[in-house]
Design a protein around this motif. Structure first.
Motif, PDB file in Angstrom:
ATOM      1  N   GLN A 167       0.852  -1.187   0.000  1.00  0.00           N
ATOM      2  CA  GLN A 167       0.000   0.000   0.000  1.00  0.00           C
ATOM      3  C   GLN A 167       0.886   1.234   0.000  1.00  0.00           C
ATOM      4  N   PHE A 168       0.656   2.097  -0.981  1.00  0.00           N
ATOM      5  CA  PHE A 168       1.469   3.313  -1.129  1.00  0.00           C
ATOM      6  C   PHE A 168       1.238   4.255   0.044  1.00  0.00           C
ATOM      7  N   GLN A 169       2.347   4.799   0.590  1.00  0.00           N
ATOM      8  CA  GLN A 169       2.246   5.704   1.728  1.00  0.00           C
ATOM      9  C   GLN A 169       2.803   7.098   1.440  1.00  0.00           C
ATOM     10  N   GLY A 170       3.588   7.238   0.402  1.00  0.00           N
ATOM     11  CA  GLY A 170       4.131   8.557   0.092  1.00  0.00           C
ATOM     12  C   GLY A 170       5.485   8.425  -0.581  1.00  0.00           C
ATOM     13  N   ARG A 171       6.158   9.550  -0.769  1.00  0.00           N
ATOM     14  CA  ARG A 171       7.479   9.571  -1.395  1.00  0.00           C
ATOM     15  C   ARG A 171       8.516  10.032  -0.392  1.00  0.00           C
ATOM     16  N   SER A 172       9.574   9.249  -0.270  1.00  0.00           N
ATOM     17  CA  SER A 172      10.660   9.704   0.590  1.00  0.00           C
ATOM     18  C   SER A 172      11.517  10.736  -0.140  1.00  0.00           C
ATOM     19  N   LYS A 173      11.587  10.615  -1.466  1.00  0.00           N
ATOM     20  CA  LYS A 173      12.255  11.656  -2.241  1.00  0.00           C
ATOM     21  C   LYS A 173      11.345  12.869  -2.299  1.00  0.00           C
ATOM     22  N   GLU A 174      11.911  14.003  -2.529  1.00  0.00           N
ATOM     23  CA  GLU A 174      11.173  15.248  -2.378  1.00  0.00           C
ATOM     24  C   GLU A 174      10.597  15.771  -3.690  1.00  0.00           C
ATOM     25  N   ILE A 175      10.544  14.957  -4.709  1.00  0.00           N
ATOM     26  CA  ILE A 175      10.067  15.423  -6.003  1.00  0.00           C
ATOM     27  C   ILE A 175       8.625  15.923  -5.922  1.00  0.00           C
ATOM     28  N   ILE A 176       8.323  16.866  -6.779  1.00  0.00           N
ATOM     29  CA  ILE A 176       6.966  17.387  -6.936  1.00  0.00           C
ATOM     30  C   ILE A 176       6.375  16.703  -8.167  1.00  0.00           C
ATOM     31  N   MET A 177       5.191  16.148  -8.021  1.00  0.00           N
ATOM     32  CA  MET A 177       4.542  15.440  -9.128  1.00  0.00           C
ATOM     33  C   MET A 177       3.386  16.301  -9.630  1.00  0.00           C
ATOM     34  N   ARG A 178       3.638  17.068 -10.686  1.00  0.00           N
ATOM     35  CA  ARG A 178       2.621  17.957 -11.248  1.00  0.00           C
ATOM     36  C   ARG A 178       2.122  17.378 -12.564  1.00  0.00           C
ATOM     37  N   GLY A 179       0.859  16.961 -12.591  1.00  0.00           N
ATOM     38  CA  GLY A 179       0.286  16.414 -13.810  1.00  0.00           C
ATOM     39  C   GLY A 179       1.022  15.199 -14.324  1.00  0.00           C
ATOM     40  N   GLY A 180       1.563  14.385 -13.405  1.00  0.00           N
ATOM     41  CA  GLY A 180       2.274  13.185 -13.796  1.00  0.00           C
ATOM     42  C   GLY A 180       3.721  13.411 -14.183  1.00  0.00           C
ATOM     43  N   VAL A 181       4.222  14.661 -14.090  1.00  0.00           N
ATOM     44  CA  VAL A 181       5.602  14.982 -14.444  1.00  0.00           C
ATOM     45  C   VAL A 181       6.392  15.267 -13.171  1.00  0.00           C
ATOM     46  N   ASN A 182       7.557  14.632 -13.034  1.00  0.00           N
ATOM     47  CA  ASN A 182       8.418  14.856 -11.879  1.00  0.00           C
ATOM     48  C   ASN A 182       9.162  16.178 -12.023  1.00  0.00           C
ATOM     49  N   ILE A 183       9.162  16.970 -10.951  1.00  0.00           N
ATOM     50  CA  ILE A 183       9.860  18.258 -10.936  1.00  0.00           C
ATOM     51  C   ILE A 183      10.759  18.304  -9.711  1.00  0.00           C
ATOM     52  N   SER A 184      12.008  18.648  -9.911  1.00  0.00           N
ATOM     53  CA  SER A 184      12.967  18.688  -8.813  1.00  0.00           C
ATOM     54  C   SER A 184      12.859  19.999  -8.052  1.00  0.00           C
ATOM     55  N   PRO A 185      12.513  19.964  -6.757  1.00  0.00           N
ATOM     56  CA  PRO A 185      12.500  21.209  -5.986  1.00  0.00           C
ATOM     57  C   PRO A 185      13.893  21.798  -5.826  1.00  0.00           C
ATOM     58  N   ALA A 186      14.908  20.933  -5.758  1.00  0.00           N
ATOM     59  CA  ALA A 186      16.272  21.437  -5.592  1.00  0.00           C
ATOM     60  C   ALA A 186      16.689  22.290  -6.784  1.00  0.00           C
ATOM     61  N   GLU A 187      16.299  21.854  -7.998  1.00  0.00           N
ATOM     62  CA  GLU A 187      16.628  22.631  -9.186  1.00  0.00           C
ATOM     63  C   GLU A 187      16.001  24.023  -9.116  1.00  0.00           C
ATOM     64  N   LEU A 188      14.726  24.078  -8.713  1.00  0.00           N
ATOM     65  CA  LEU A 188      14.043  25.371  -8.623  1.00  0.00           C
ATOM     66  C   LEU A 188      14.628  26.234  -7.511  1.00  0.00           C
ATOM     67  N   ASP A 189      14.935  25.609  -6.370  1.00  0.00           N
ATOM     68  CA  ASP A 189      15.521  26.364  -5.261  1.00  0.00           C
ATOM     69  C   ASP A 189      16.790  27.073  -5.710  1.00  0.00           C
ATOM     70  N   ASP A 190      17.657  26.333  -6.413  1.00  0.00           N
ATOM     71  CA  ASP A 190      18.938  26.901  -6.851  1.00  0.00           C
ATOM     72  C   ASP A 190      18.742  28.084  -7.784  1.00  0.00           C
ATOM     73  N   LEU A 191      17.696  28.026  -8.590  1.00  0.00           N
ATOM     74  CA  LEU A 191      17.442  29.104  -9.534  1.00  0.00           C
ATOM     75  C   LEU A 191      16.800  30.313  -8.865  1.00  0.00           C
ATOM     76  N   ILE A 192      15.813  30.046  -8.021  1.00  0.00           N
ATOM     77  CA  ILE A 192      15.025  31.132  -7.434  1.00  0.00           C
ATOM     78  C   ILE A 192      15.837  31.954  -6.441  1.00  0.00           C
ATOM     79  N   VAL A 193      16.745  31.291  -5.721  1.00  0.00           N
ATOM     80  CA  VAL A 193      17.473  32.002  -4.670  1.00  0.00           C
ATOM     81  C   VAL A 193      18.364  33.109  -5.244  1.00  0.00           C
ATOM     82  N   GLY A 194      18.626  33.052  -6.539  1.00  0.00           N
ATOM     83  CA  GLY A 194      19.420  34.113  -7.153  1.00  0.00           C
ATOM     84  C   GLY A 194      18.639  35.386  -7.420  1.00  0.00           C
TER      85      GLY A 194
END
Length: 563
Positions: free
Chosen positions: A453-480
């Protein structure tokens, strides 16, 4: 090019788990046997996508077009094991590119249309392509200009379907004069083996950049067999593919079983409910895939569904988010359509609950059979070839009893051999017993403890519309962004897309950044639109642990509470 160890190839092929044939050889098997008349049908709205009238190809026409395109690639200097990057909408040309690459022995790296210079630059650096295959423009975006810039910087050829600008080659023109005899001679002298890499698809995780996932011909042929079992597809079935040919969900979940069954594949792009339902009716589609949010929304609109004849549709595959018993029961009781619950990843993870394995709709929504677990017996090919276990990620102890959450670890011939040119990632991608660390959390549950039974994701990926998105990638970009001192992104629940992106920011003193400031910053850096945050929350500080790492679960709770 081989990435799978020789011993693994020999072992799996001797057991019959890998058939030892290439994707092109599977195509030839289909052509030689019973098959539907039509092979592939364009999206009905293709002209709005790339200015080309929608087309339909018989299997024989399809094979000839593949040969002409492969001959064009060869005539343009591409050779076996060369890598090509393809950015194409979900049209016949994308399907031809996939199979022409298989015929010549190229390694294809397909990417979504939304990728811009930021994402494509990373892909080009990793793949080092000999060519970039695309179209002149898409939704008013100048693909030709972007392609010219990238190819000049990376020394690649720019190849285009449609009218090509100066410095690029028109594949439509090249196919007219392609030397197919030269292709045949080259292939005879340079045969492709089933154990060689065929594709490099891209997936996002906790890392700051997408990861390349290579899969060989054996992987993909087996994928077709597994999905035929998962979805109960039949010979000659008509399949509707609403997803671009860029990952295992589309290539493995739809294209390979379509090839295996010799049916007709109907293409769809971009997703549009009205067009989708019309295609289901007009083409008498028997199988398709759709995310839970779409299936749920449609089930709540009986007045819309009554306008369409869906009597040919037997099964719909769904996943990317938990399903509800209400959804499975509703489609079955009202329309006689079965929903198959499918869990998978580009790396080769594959669990499914279907009518055959889990007939009860409540259990099918909640559970997946523990295929490959040492203490759970299941019938079928997938259960036979697969190894699975749950492991406590903190202690690495195996979990064999219900009531404790662990990370799903998988092994067997479906699992990839490691990320493309990423030794540091591969060092942690597999555990000490060789199992792939999925990063997904499950629990042993259900009757007889025979289910996960699925309980969640231990990895921190964001699943938007079935597409995996890396929060780390966005963090690195936005903080600039100049107004921001700190920033971190999280996924927040959304009924339609599963998750949307929210960003929590700690501004510099005296600054009051707005969401449009963040999105403008990302747009200026050519970040794909689907990765741009849709919500912004101002916080005094980001929650961090003793190692100064952002605690995203805690941050998510903070963000959701303020939206």
């Amino acid at each position: 090019m081989y990435l799978a160890p020789e011993a693994r190839i020999a072992d799996y092929e001797s057991k019959g788990w890998w058939r030892g044939i290439t994707v092109d050889e599977l195509l030839k098997e289909t052509l030689a046997g019973d098959h539907a008349e039509l092979a592939v049908i364009d999206p009905s709205n293709r002209e709005a996508l790339d200015g080309v009238a929608p087309g339909r190809l018989t299997w024989e026409e399809f094979d000839e077009r593949i040969d002409r395109l492969a001959a064009s690639f060869h005539q343009l200097g591409l050779r076996k094991d060369d890598r090509i990057v393809a950015q194409l909408p979900n049209t016949i040309d994308a399907v031809l590119t996939l199979f022409a690459s298989a015929r010549l022995g190229l390694i294809l790296s397909p990417v979504v249309m939304q990728y811009r210079k930021h994402e494509l630059g990373h892909v080009f650096e990793k793949v080092e392509p000999a060519a970039f295959v695309t179209i002149p423009s898409f939704h008013d975006f100048d693909q030709a200009a972007l392609g010219t810039q990238l190819c000049k910087a990376h020394g690649a050829q720019l190849l285009m379907f449609g009218d090509a600008p100066d410095g690029a080659t028109s594949l439509d023109d090249a196919m007219q004069d392609a030397d197919r005899d030269a292709l045949a001679r080259y292939r005879a002298e340079n045969p492709v083996s089933a154990g060689e890499v065929f594709t490099i698809c891209w997936t996002s995780g906790t890392e700051s950049q997408p990861k390349g996932v290579p899969r060989n011909h054996n992987h993909w042929v087996l994928n077709g067999d597994v999905m035929v079992e998962a979805t109960a597809m039949k010979s000659g079935d008509t399949i509707l593919n609403p997803f671009p040919l860029v990952n295992i969900g589309s290539i493995g979940g739809l294209m390979m079983p379509w090839l295996r069954c010799g049916g007709t594949v109907v293409l769809h792009h971009p997703f549009d409910v009205g067009v989708f339902l019309t295609q289901l009716q007009q083409e008498k589609v028997s199988y398709t895939i759709a995310p839970p949010a779409v299936l749920g929304a449609l089930l709540k609109q009986p007045e819309l569904l009554e306008k369409f004849d869906l009597s040919a549709l037997r099964t719909v595959g769904s996943g990317s988010a938990p399903l509800s018993p209400w959804l499975i029961e509703g489609w079955k009781e009202r329309y006689g359509i079965e929903i198959a619950n499918i869990f998978g990843s580009n790396e080769g993870a594959s669990l499914f609950s279907n009518l055959q394995s889990v007939p009860d709709p409540v259990e099918r929504a909640r559970y997946f059979p523990r295929f490959g677990a040492r203490d759970a017996d299941w019938d079928g090919m997938t259960a036979t070839i697969m190894d699975s276990r749950l492991v406590d990620p903190a202690t690495e102890e195996e979990i064999t009893e219900p009531g404790k959450v662990g990370e799903l670890r998988l092994g067997g011939p479906m699992i990839f051999d490691g990320y493309w040119r990423a030794p540091e990632m591969n060092a942690t991608a597999f555990d000490s017993e060789g199992y792939y660390r999925t990063g997904d959390l499950f629990e042993i549950a259900g009757p007889g403890n025979r289910f996960y039974q699925f309980q969640g994701r231990s990895k921190e990926i964001i699943m938007r519309g079935g597409v995996n998105i890396s929060p780390a990638e966005l963090d690195d970009l936005i903080v600039g962004q100049p107004q921001i001192k700190e920033a971190a992104t999280v996924g927040v629940p959304d009924e339609r897309l599963g998750e949307r992106i929210a960003v929590a920011v700690v501004p510099h003193e005296g600054e009051e950044p707005k969401l449009e400031d963040i999105t403008a910053w990302l747009e200026a850096r050519d970040i794909a639109i689907f990765k741009r945050p849709e919500f912004l929350v101002i916080v005094d500080a980001l929650p961090r642990n003793a190692m100064n790492k952002v605690v995203r679960d805690e941050l998510r709770e903070m963000v959701v509470a303020r939206l």
